[in-house]
Enzyme design. Structure first.
Site, PDB file in Angstrom:
ATOM      1  N   PHE A  51      96.586  98.785  14.298  1.00  0.00           N
ATOM      2  CA  PHE A  51      97.419  98.590  15.476  1.00  0.00           C
ATOM      3  C   PHE A  51      96.757  99.083  16.761  1.00  0.00           C
ATOM      4  O   PHE A  51      95.733  99.722  16.751  1.00  0.00           O
ATOM      5  CB  PHE A  51      98.830  99.126  15.276  1.00  0.00           C
ATOM      6  CG  PHE A  51      99.029 100.625  15.259  1.00  0.00           C
ATOM      7  CD1 PHE A  51     100.284 101.125  14.983  1.00  0.00           C
ATOM      8  CD2 PHE A  51      98.019 101.527  15.539  1.00  0.00           C
ATOM      9  CE1 PHE A  51     100.522 102.491  14.980  1.00  0.00           C
ATOM     10  CE2 PHE A  51      98.241 102.886  15.536  1.00  0.00           C
ATOM     11  CZ  PHE A  51      99.500 103.371  15.250  1.00  0.00           C
ATOM     12  N   GLU A  52      97.385  98.665  17.883  1.00  0.00           N
ATOM     13  CA  GLU A  52      96.823  98.837  19.226  1.00  0.00           C
ATOM     14  C   GLU A  52      95.453  98.166  19.346  1.00  0.00           C
ATOM     15  O   GLU A  52      94.572  98.620  20.065  1.00  0.00           O
ATOM     16  CB  GLU A  52      96.745 100.323  19.615  1.00  0.00           C
ATOM     17  CG  GLU A  52      98.112 100.953  19.814  1.00  0.00           C
ATOM     18  CD  GLU A  52      98.047 102.344  20.416  1.00  0.00           C
ATOM     19  OE1 GLU A  52      97.006 102.702  20.991  1.00  0.00           O
ATOM     20  OE2 GLU A  52      99.032 103.078  20.304  1.00  0.00           O
ATOM     21  N   GLY A  53      95.295  97.080  18.609  1.00  0.00           N
ATOM     22  CA  GLY A  53      94.029  96.347  18.592  1.00  0.00           C
ATOM     23  C   GLY A  53      93.249  96.703  17.349  1.00  0.00           C
ATOM     24  O   GLY A  53      92.750  97.822  17.215  1.00  0.00           O
ATOM     25  N   ARG A  59      95.215 103.573  24.487  1.00  0.00           N
ATOM     26  CA  ARG A  59      94.446 103.624  23.240  1.00  0.00           C
ATOM     27  C   ARG A  59      93.874 105.005  22.963  1.00  0.00           C
ATOM     28  O   ARG A  59      93.450 105.287  21.837  1.00  0.00           O
ATOM     29  CB  ARG A  59      93.285 102.622  23.305  1.00  0.00           C
ATOM     30  CG  ARG A  59      93.708 101.178  23.113  1.00  0.00           C
ATOM     31  CD  ARG A  59      92.510 100.292  22.820  1.00  0.00           C
ATOM     32  NE  ARG A  59      92.942  98.927  22.599  1.00  0.00           N
ATOM     33  CZ  ARG A  59      92.781  97.937  23.461  1.00  0.00           C
ATOM     34  NH1 ARG A  59      92.187  98.175  24.617  1.00  0.00           N
ATOM     35  NH2 ARG A  59      93.197  96.725  23.186  1.00  0.00           N
TER      36      ARG A  59
END
Length: 650
Positions: free
Chosen positions: A427-429, A297
């Site tokens: 994205f990526e959470g 992240r």
């Protein structure tokens, strides 16, 4: 209703099983949620070593040369294509092996240098960032480094270091952040030598590129049966070769921004995956994904910081050279406020990302919460800062760079950057998922103590008297401590008295936040999980406290390095003042639980179809040509998504 409750319980159990429950090292943010101000973790600021910085400096020179000679970001955005020549040039200088250790042919960069590279690339082309970061932040290299066997590393990592590209396949047409709904299935063969993989994956970044040879695929494997006989869904991770029979690249997806990326839909039809290609153990897939994202992240905020840096010189030129009503636009207070907030937040973002990357390299602190906070904070404020910059530039901010160039003006990529970076909040959470992740950890101390009493697991005997005595003994000591002075030494010799006060505020507010969370738990008890707005307020407070502390530590470091330059002092002071205002507002909002119920009520009106009158005299359907589509299964004939393994759905 019963089915919904059961599905929710399954999803929550899977999420809990995937969590890392132990803390090998301390975490500033985790300690903060307990009321502890762990200033010693970041002070003195863990600056990058000169030796490591030199490695990064030399690589950045090569990266800049490749970008300027082989990548035209404006044309990539216009045409939606990324050239083979550019990918070859990136591979030639080793950028697809940045996170791969040297013994496997990679560059073996530190996390700090990797982030510096993504920052430089982010200041030039968002599509390039996505190719590189999806390949090694969430693609095959990172999971193999943490969970792979030596045989897997020897087999796959050298190929990727040389320029083969990898991808990550988790999302499905009907599955977003809820893994319990996953239906891609990997069935073991009778002799256990391979798995048969069937299913569909959506939004697989890099998955549609012809150079992508390896994909990490998350798939359901046979359920594990608990002692009580209850099936527990298992998700496992596999390295899948894209040239395997049955792997099909179905359709490339087009997006608002990042128009050069090769993202799209994949199908797996009876794909044979060798058993030795499973990463980790059966059922470890979600844990692998979450652990990978802890450091993965950091790539996104690093790139976002680079994007904001791209416009610093431009912002200076425009704010001084553009004259309106007899003076430069930057002298109008409404504009100067936007400029000040842009630069102060850029400084704060640089502080928190540099700090978290240093933690990751030195391995002396747990970064799972810091990485989540960096991803959340940076994606939100990069977007806000870019939006403000568009506003400052007016019509020229909204006009795309090739149009500006075509009529004889200096091109600006502001319009492209705004579209490219909007995905950062998703994205990526998504920001909402980051809220939930951080809120869960903020409550962990209380959950671990009280949950066995409030909601004991089925089949587990609990000595309620002993447990209650333990809880009372803990809180009898802990709760009064949240009213005591922080007891830390704020020896920040190069910062002024205002920043001494900022540090004292952070220390004091850590304690206030901890006891306020405790009060809220006492009020709502098990119903607290539904108060996501309140929990979000607390996460925002904690995030701002972390960024304030990181910025103060970083400012001291810079002032010590160059005492004649006082600008870091001005930036950190402004940021801290702004953060204090947000913190006060979030504490106030967290008290408005009754008001939050109005959100639920009005949203329910819409979901029940009672607000359709708001759309009177509007065309609410898609154009006629596009109305024939499969509403539930996403199996439009043009997408060819099969979903043949629905029967495997739990």
């Amino acid at each position: 209703m019963a089915e919904d409750t059961q599905a929710k319980e399954v999803a929550m159990e899977m999420a809990e099983d995937a969590r890392e429950t132990t803390w090998e090292y301390r975490s500033f943010t985790a300690e903060m949620f307990k009321g502890n101000f762990a200033w010693d973790l970041m002070h003195p600021f863990p600056a990058q070593s000169e030796e490591d910085k030199k490695i990064g400096d030399e690589l950045l020179v090569k990266v800049r040369e490749v970008l300027e000679n082989h990548v035209d970001p404006y044309v990539v955005d216009r045409d939606g294509e990324y050239s083979r020549e550019a990918l070859d040039a990136l591979a030639e200088i080793g950028l697809f092996g940045m996170k791969i250790p040297k013994e496997y042919g990679g560059l073996g960069l530190s996390v700090q240098n990797y982030s510096r590279v993504l920052g430089l690339v982010g200041s030039y082309c968002g599509s390039t960032v996505t190719y590189l970061s999806a390949h090694q932040s969430i693609g095959v290299p990172e999971p193999l480094k943490s969970f792979g066997t030596e045989e897997q590393k020897q087999k796959f990592l050298p190929r990727l270091a040389k320029g083969e590209i990898s991808a990550f396949a988790l999302t499905e047409p009907n599955v977003g952040s809820d893994p319990a709904k996953m239906i891609t299935w990997a069935e073991p063969s009778e002799d256990g030598s391979y798995y048969i993989l069937n299913g569909d994956k959506l939004w697989c970044t890099n998955g549609l590129d012809e150079r992508t040879s390896l994909i990490v695929v998350m798939a359901r494997t046979p359920d594990k049966i608990s002692k009580s006989g209850k099936p527990i869904p298992q998700i496992s991770a596999f390295v899948v070769e894209t040239n395997s029979p049955g792997v099909e690249r179905v359709r490339r997806c087009q997006f608002m921004g990042l128009r050069g990326i090769a993202n799209g839909a994949l199908t797996f039809k009876d794909v044979k995956v060798p058993a030795e290609n499973m990463i980790g153990k059966p059922g470890q897939g979600l844990k692998i994904a979450l652990t990978t994202l802890n450091t993965g992240r950091l790539g996104l905020p690093a790139a976002g910081i680079g994007t904001l840096k791209m416009f610093i010189k431009e912002l200076e030129e425009w704010s001084t050279g553009r004259v309106q009503w007899g003076q430069s636009v930057g002298k109008h207070q409404s504009i100067s406020r936007k400029i000040a907030l842009y630069t102060a937040h850029l400084f704060a973002m640089q502080s928190m990302v540099s700090l978290t990357c240093a933690f990751a390299d030195q391995k002396n602190a747990d970064i799972r919460l810091e990485a989540a906070a960096a991803k959340y904070f940076c994606s939100e404020y990069v977007w806000k800062c870019l939006d403000d910059y568009i506003q400052i530039r007016g019509g020229r901010g909204y006009e795309n760079p090739l149009s500006l160039y075509g009529r004889g003006e200096k091109p600006s990529a502001a319009e492209i950057a705004l579209r490219d970076m909007r995905i950062g909040r998703i994205f990526e959470g998504s920001s909402e998922v980051m809220h939930l992740i951080m809120a869960r950890e903020a409550l962990d101390m209380h959950f671990s103590l009280a949950m066995p009493l409030m909601k004991p697991k089925k089949g587990v005997k609990v000595n309620k008297v002993a447990l209650l005595a333990k809880i009372i003994a803990f809180y009898a000591k802990w709760y009064p401590s949240t009213y005591m002075p922080a007891g830390a030494s704020f020896n920040v010799s190069k910062l002024n008295s205002a920043n001494q006060a900022h540090l004292a505020f952070v220390a004091k507010t850590c304690k206030k936040l901890a006891r306020t969370i405790f009060h809220t738990m006492g009020k709502y008890q098990l119903a607290l999980e539904y108060e996501q707005v309140i929990l979000g307020n607390y996460v925002d407070i904690g995030t701002d406290l972390f960024v304030m502390a990181a910025s103060l530590a970083y400012a001291e470091h810079l002032l010590k390095e160059n005492p004649d330059d006082k600008t870091p002092q001005d930036l950190v002071d402004l940021f801290c003042c702004e953060a204090k205002r947000r913190i006060a507002n979030n504490f106030a909002l967290a008290k408005q639980g009754k008001h939050n119920k109005k959100y639920t009520k009005v949203a329910g009106l819409l979901m029940d179809g009672k607000l359709r009158w708001l759309a009177k005299d509007a065309i609410t359907d898609v154009p006629p040509k596009y109305r024939d589509y499969a509403k539930n299964d996403y199996d439009h004939p043009e997408t060819k998504l099969t979903l043949e393994n629905k029967k495997k759905d739990a």
